[in-house]
Design a protein around this motif. Sequence first.
Motif, PDB file in Angstrom:
ATOM      1  N   ASP A   1      47.592  33.744  60.389  1.00  0.00           N
ATOM      2  CA  ASP A   1      48.314  33.608  59.122  1.00  0.00           C
ATOM      3  C   ASP A   1      47.719  32.496  58.269  1.00  0.00           C
ATOM      4  N   GLY A   2      47.348  31.406  58.920  1.00  0.00           N
ATOM      5  CA  GLY A   2      46.727  30.310  58.179  1.00  0.00           C
ATOM      6  C   GLY A   2      45.407  30.728  57.544  1.00  0.00           C
ATOM      7  N   LYS A   3      44.609  31.470  58.292  1.00  0.00           N
ATOM      8  CA  LYS A   3      43.327  31.950  57.765  1.00  0.00           C
ATOM      9  C   LYS A   3      43.534  32.930  56.608  1.00  0.00           C
TER      10      LYS A   3
ATOM     11  N   LEU B   1      47.622  41.344  48.398  1.00  0.00           N
ATOM     12  CA  LEU B   1      46.317  40.999  47.848  1.00  0.00           C
ATOM     13  C   LEU B   1      45.554  42.214  47.328  1.00  0.00           C
ATOM     14  N   ALA B   2      45.529  43.303  48.068  1.00  0.00           N
ATOM     15  CA  ALA B   2      44.780  44.478  47.623  1.00  0.00           C
ATOM     16  C   ALA B   2      45.327  45.015  46.306  1.00  0.00           C
ATOM     17  N   ALA B   3      46.652  45.046  46.176  1.00  0.00           N
ATOM     18  CA  ALA B   3      47.258  45.523  44.930  1.00  0.00           C
ATOM     19  C   ALA B   3      46.988  44.542  43.793  1.00  0.00           C
ATOM     20  N   ARG B   4      47.010  43.254  44.089  1.00  0.00           N
ATOM     21  CA  ARG B   4      46.698  42.256  43.053  1.00  0.00           C
ATOM     22  C   ARG B   4      45.276  42.449  42.547  1.00  0.00           C
ATOM     23  N   ARG B   5      44.367  42.701  43.478  1.00  0.00           N
ATOM     24  CA  ARG B   5      42.973  42.921  43.083  1.00  0.00           C
ATOM     25  C   ARG B   5      42.844  44.150  42.181  1.00  0.00           C
TER      26      ARG B   5
ATOM     27  N   ARG C   1      45.799  44.098  57.805  1.00  0.00           N
ATOM     28  CA  ARG C   1      45.921  45.193  56.828  1.00  0.00           C
ATOM     29  C   ARG C   1      47.262  45.136  56.106  1.00  0.00           C
ATOM     30  N   LYS C   2      48.331  44.894  56.854  1.00  0.00           N
ATOM     31  CA  LYS C   2      49.645  44.820  56.212  1.00  0.00           C
ATOM     32  C   LYS C   2      49.706  43.634  55.247  1.00  0.00           C
ATOM     33  N   TYR C   3      49.069  42.544  55.596  1.00  0.00           N
ATOM     34  CA  TYR C   3      49.029  41.390  54.692  1.00  0.00           C
ATOM     35  C   TYR C   3      48.293  41.756  53.407  1.00  0.00           C
ATOM     36  N   PHE C   4      47.206  42.498  53.538  1.00  0.00           N
ATOM     37  CA  PHE C   4      46.397  42.873  52.375  1.00  0.00           C
ATOM     38  C   PHE C   4      47.053  43.978  51.539  1.00  0.00           C
ATOM     39  N   HIS C   5      47.681  44.957  52.209  1.00  0.00           N
ATOM     40  CA  HIS C   5      48.151  46.156  51.515  1.00  0.00           C
ATOM     41  C   HIS C   5      49.663  46.318  51.485  1.00  0.00           C
TER      42      HIS C   5
END
Length: 699
Positions: free
Chosen positions: A315-317, A357-361, A452-456
């Motif tokens: 999570d930190g990374k 993050l992916a949606a923000r991008r 993946r869940k963090y990104f998407h």
Amino acid sequence: MDASTELYTEERSRLDETFGEIERQRAGIGPVYYGNDFVEQLLEEKREETRRRLALLGSEPYFGRLDFQEKGKQSEPSSLYIGKRGMDRTETGEPYIIDWRAPVASLFYSFTGGDAPVAYEAPEGTIHGEVHRKRNLSIRDKELQRVVESYVRGGDNLGLSDDFLLYRLGEKKDNRLRDIVSTIQAEQDSIIRAPRHKALIIQGAAGSGKTTVALHRLAFLLYQYQGQIRAERMIIFAPNAMFLDYISGVLPELGVGEVKQTTFAEWALDRIGTKLTLPDHTDDKWFSLAKKRPNIDDETPGRFKGSDSFRLWLDGKLRQYEESYLQDHDFEAWDRRVLKASLIRQWFEVEYRHYPLAARRERLIGRIKRWLDMQLNEIGDPKIRKEKTKTSKQKLRTHLKKLPEIDEVAFYRSLFDQPNEFVPSDIAKETKNGLKRGSAQPEDLAPIVWIRKYFHGPEGLTFDHVVVDEAQDVSPFQITLLGSFMVEPSYTILGDLAQGIHAYRGVHRWEELASVFDENYSSYHELKQSYRSTLEIIEFANRILPFTDTGLPPAEPVFRSGDPVKLVQVANDAERLAYIRDFIRDQQAGSMRTISLIGRTAEDCTKLHERLTAEGIDTNLIAEGQSHYRGGVSIVPVHLAKGLEFDAVLLLDADRDRYPASPQDAKLLYVGCTRALHRLTLLHEGEPSELVTAADSQQ
């Protein structure tokens, strides 16, 4: 007419009446509608559900009778017939068969005798009353096979309900797990009917029915929380595809469909959607290492990457990556047409901050493209606009390359490219090299899906309830990951630490999983009673249990006595093969429908299968990745036998070399012995295992 004949005649008459009622209701449904009218199509769905329910009731409409007198109501007790599905009378609409999941049906399971008043919880409140009679009924293919008067108010009541349980337990098995709805015991029923908003952690002894209890709990939750949860948002995680095939018949028997049943690896790879592959089965390698390094369990990548501390480090990374993802670069489309980096950052960090993050991008890229289109539209001269479009779009492509693609596998691999203070160097090297080849280890799947869940985000996936079977083999990280797809915890987590043969990647104590939840949202339960095996087999296995180093109490057998456990020594390989041939023949002659030869390793089993096949003996080899359990005579390595059960078991090579006196081997031997329902024989050449002699010496 004696009492037993009178009971049979009474219940046979009621059964005939029931079949008549079922046929009347069937006839009243009408033909199947095949037209295109939307309203009629919706009505047809309900009619089809009624057809399925009546078909289920048609061969075995009920299994129990409870005469209950509600306090302050009727003067005479009502005879309630309990079945897998409910049915009302056509003429009056009154209950004719009570669904086993209904509140009043809980008395059938919780009532164990005595004349004291009883109560059950109903939507309208607590209902008090008295039980006057309890009968167990066995109906198969429309035939009334057995009637047991389990309790009569004021009678002797000498444990006849146990007699019916033993009758059912003594039945021979086929190649499918069956429901236990007619013999659910009180401690099992309390788990089945536990509130939805909990994480239930169940430690169940071998043969305690924990898997079946979990499946019945799904059926109960769908009944109890109709409109709040859906079958298609429930999921069962099992250890392997063959086990899924073995349990696949239970939910349909209970009238439940659309519940997804899978393995964690299959589910995770489907979420990742890449061409990552998993290596071949590595259990034999770890078992071998465990003999040389007794503490290897605490040093393995599986334990490390499955820990909560690894998740927190990850999570930190992820936060660091997200915070540094956007670089401060102006976008200059052409001279004096500049999109300032400060405005780009405003869009990314303020307007789109609630998106993953992916949606923000993607939204940022779309916003920049729209800005450029607006600038180009301000140019009136078509020739100049065309020139500017070409050059600015090229500049845009160059600028957007500064926004790296969002890729969970690439990010995960990057974590191991350089040495760091947290990940041991050998684990980092092994992980990096494997991922470069497109190969992941099982312990990598939960972290990658987490990334993946963090990104998407959840990508539309929501669980209403999760069942995790053989949970001693999963990690805290996996449980946390699955919980992240739920609004609130709703789990049935079950296993047996004594069968933790994959301890190098699983948990050693249930506290490791309990720590994932707030104490108000979890509860711990133990199922100590073992219903699978005979008294002799359970007592033999119990004497192996102390060597597993789990601190678990012995299983409590149902008093179903059978043949003593046999320990047989052979002098050489030829004598060994001859004994195996004789064992198969003798068990088949004794009407044992499912027979298992349990070997130590997959290689051992393959060789034995080849030899028996060459001699014309028909056996089924159970191997890693196999998706169907065929029954009959099976040859299975001990690490794949977990969860299965057989009428008769021959456990091969129970010698000191194959089963040394270590906790890991004790768990394997315990698993092998507790697969047997009726007969167990252990075969060895040379000195028997100390684990076996310790268990055998007390027979």
